[in-house]
Design a protein around this motif. Structure first.
Motif, PDB file in Angstrom:
ATOM      1  N   GLU A  42       4.258 -16.296  -8.719  1.00  0.00           N
ATOM      2  CA  GLU A  42       5.228 -15.416  -8.055  1.00  0.00           C
ATOM      3  C   GLU A  42       5.476 -14.150  -8.868  1.00  0.00           C
ATOM      4  O   GLU A  42       5.984 -13.155  -8.345  1.00  0.00           O
ATOM      5  CB  GLU A  42       6.562 -16.149  -7.861  1.00  0.00           C
ATOM      6  N   ALA A  43       5.134 -14.168 -10.165  1.00  0.00           N
ATOM      7  CA  ALA A  43       5.379 -13.011 -11.029  1.00  0.00           C
ATOM      8  C   ALA A  43       4.523 -11.806 -10.629  1.00  0.00           C
ATOM      9  O   ALA A  43       4.829 -10.671 -11.003  1.00  0.00           O
ATOM     10  CB  ALA A  43       5.107 -13.368 -12.482  1.00  0.00           C
ATOM     11  N   LYS A  44       3.441 -12.061  -9.869  1.00  0.00           N
ATOM     12  CA  LYS A  44       2.577 -10.955  -9.464  1.00  0.00           C
ATOM     13  C   LYS A  44       2.764 -10.640  -7.984  1.00  0.00           C
ATOM     14  O   LYS A  44       2.671 -11.526  -7.135  1.00  0.00           O
ATOM     15  CB  LYS A  44       1.100 -11.287  -9.721  1.00  0.00           C
ATOM     16  N   VAL A  45       3.010  -9.359  -7.687  1.00  0.00           N
ATOM     17  CA  VAL A  45       3.113  -8.899  -6.297  1.00  0.00           C
ATOM     18  C   VAL A  45       1.804  -8.207  -5.953  1.00  0.00           C
ATOM     19  O   VAL A  45       1.358  -7.308  -6.674  1.00  0.00           O
ATOM     20  CB  VAL A  45       4.291  -7.921  -6.111  1.00  0.00           C
ATOM     21  N   VAL A  46       1.164  -8.636  -4.879  1.00  0.00           N
ATOM     22  CA  VAL A  46      -0.139  -8.090  -4.498  1.00  0.00           C
ATOM     23  C   VAL A  46      -0.042  -7.352  -3.169  1.00  0.00           C
ATOM     24  O   VAL A  46       0.908  -7.521  -2.405  1.00  0.00           O
ATOM     25  CB  VAL A  46      -1.199  -9.211  -4.404  1.00  0.00           C
ATOM     26  N   ASN A  47      -1.041  -6.524  -2.934  1.00  0.00           N
ATOM     27  CA  ASN A  47      -1.120  -5.795  -1.667  1.00  0.00           C
ATOM     28  C   ASN A  47      -2.537  -5.930  -1.139  1.00  0.00           C
ATOM     29  O   ASN A  47      -3.491  -5.443  -1.761  1.00  0.00           O
ATOM     30  CB  ASN A  47      -0.753  -4.328  -1.859  1.00  0.00           C
ATOM     31  N   VAL A  48      -2.684  -6.625  -0.010  1.00  0.00           N
ATOM     32  CA  VAL A  48      -3.995  -6.846   0.599  1.00  0.00           C
ATOM     33  C   VAL A  48      -3.954  -6.338   2.036  1.00  0.00           C
ATOM     34  O   VAL A  48      -3.108  -6.758   2.835  1.00  0.00           O
ATOM     35  CB  VAL A  48      -4.373  -8.347   0.580  1.00  0.00           C
ATOM     36  N   LEU A  49      -4.834  -5.395   2.339  1.00  0.00           N
ATOM     37  CA  LEU A  49      -4.916  -4.816   3.689  1.00  0.00           C
ATOM     38  C   LEU A  49      -3.566  -4.276   4.157  1.00  0.00           C
ATOM     39  O   LEU A  49      -3.185  -4.406   5.321  1.00  0.00           O
ATOM     40  CB  LEU A  49      -5.432  -5.869   4.680  1.00  0.00           C
ATOM     41  N   GLY A  50      -2.832  -3.700   3.231  1.00  0.00           N
ATOM     42  CA  GLY A  50      -1.551  -3.101   3.567  1.00  0.00           C
ATOM     43  C   GLY A  50      -0.388  -4.073   3.603  1.00  0.00           C
ATOM     44  O   GLY A  50       0.752  -3.667   3.848  1.00  0.00           O
ATOM     45  N   LEU A  51      -0.659  -5.347   3.365  1.00  0.00           N
ATOM     46  CA  LEU A  51       0.402  -6.363   3.380  1.00  0.00           C
ATOM     47  C   LEU A  51       0.823  -6.680   1.947  1.00  0.00           C
ATOM     48  O   LEU A  51      -0.019  -6.928   1.089  1.00  0.00           O
ATOM     49  CB  LEU A  51      -0.078  -7.636   4.073  1.00  0.00           C
ATOM     50  N   THR A  52       2.126  -6.662   1.702  1.00  0.00           N
ATOM     51  CA  THR A  52       2.650  -6.944   0.365  1.00  0.00           C
ATOM     52  C   THR A  52       3.255  -8.337   0.326  1.00  0.00           C
ATOM     53  O   THR A  52       4.087  -8.690   1.161  1.00  0.00           O
ATOM     54  CB  THR A  52       3.728  -5.913  -0.020  1.00  0.00           C
ATOM     55  N   PHE A  53       2.812  -9.135  -0.638  1.00  0.00           N
ATOM     56  CA  PHE A  53       3.357 -10.475  -0.804  1.00  0.00           C
ATOM     57  C   PHE A  53       3.114 -10.918  -2.246  1.00  0.00           C
ATOM     58  O   PHE A  53       2.389 -10.272  -2.999  1.00  0.00           O
ATOM     59  CB  PHE A  53       2.715 -11.471   0.173  1.00  0.00           C
TER      60      PHE A  53
END
Length: 224
Positions: free
Chosen positions: A27-38
């Motif tokens: 959970e410590a890492k926030v990612v962005n894939v295809l414009g989606l942030t989670f």
């Protein structure tokens, strides 16, 4: 006569706990894939709901309660141990303290939100799965698994995000992140559903179990 402990149930408890601890660290890492942030925890967290479904389906709600409380206890201990590790003075030659503290120094607010959301979502998932099984007389496992997961994930997000991030980000962004998490985790359940169905069938065959929770108490503090 001694009560027998199922090896498969024990293995599922272990896997469930590992998934929860791994999810909290990721959970410590926030990612962005295809414009989606989670958060990266989404990679593994939905697996815990799948295991929850399997245990509730095969062994019933009471065994699922043991599973959930075991996972909660393990998560709580990891948070406590991590706090102690963060408070200990670092060696003068070690250069990784900042990064270590970032990953393991979970803020009390987020830790509380995580534990409360986990309990809420997991017990709702198990309850819905159990009640739907009785009402459907054991039919429509796929539908029950999806509905219970969606409701559990919704409850998890509704509890976690406002407590963890309320006041720290705009309400609109908070709502979008909550919705994104619920949708992606639920899609995860749908994609992996064929595997879940096969696992449940195999476990039922090996264990000779197919519990229906008729006339039981759904009190989360009662195991007998």
């Amino acid at each position: 006569m001694r009560n027998k402990v199922s090896v498969l149930f024990m293995l599922m408890c272990i896997l469930f706990t590992v998934c929860l601890i791994a999810a909290n660290l990721l959970e410590a890492k926030v990612v962005n894939v295809l414009g989606l942030t989670f958060t990266a925890g989404m990679i593994v967290f939905p697996v815990s709901y799948i295991i929850n479904d399997c245990v509730t389906e095969v062994w019933g709600y009471k065994k699922a309660s043991i599973l959930i409380w075991s996972g909660f206890a393990a998560n709580f201990l990891v948070i406590i141990f991590a706090k102690v590790a963060v408070m200990l003075p670092a060696a003068s030659f070690w250069e990784g303290e900042e990064h270590f503290n970032f990953v393991f120094g979970l803020a009390p607010r987020i830790a509380f939100a995580s534990l409360l959301a986990f309990l809420t979502g997991s017990f709702i998932n198990a309850y819905v799965m159990s009640r739907m099984k009785v009402m459907s007389q054991g039919r429509h496992f796929s539908l029950r698994a999806i509905v219970s997961t969606v409701l559990g994930e919704c409850a998890d997000s509704i509890v976690f995000f406002p407590i963890a991030f309320g006041g720290l980000m705009p309400v609109r962004e908070l709502a979008v992140m909550m919705l994104t998490q619920v949708v992606l985790k639920s899609l995860y359940e749908v994609v992996i559903l064929p595997v879940t169905v096969r696992v449940v069938k195999a476990v039922k065959k090996v264990e000779g179990n197919d519990v229906y929770d008729t006339g039981i108490s759904y009190n989360i503090f009662k195991f007998s």
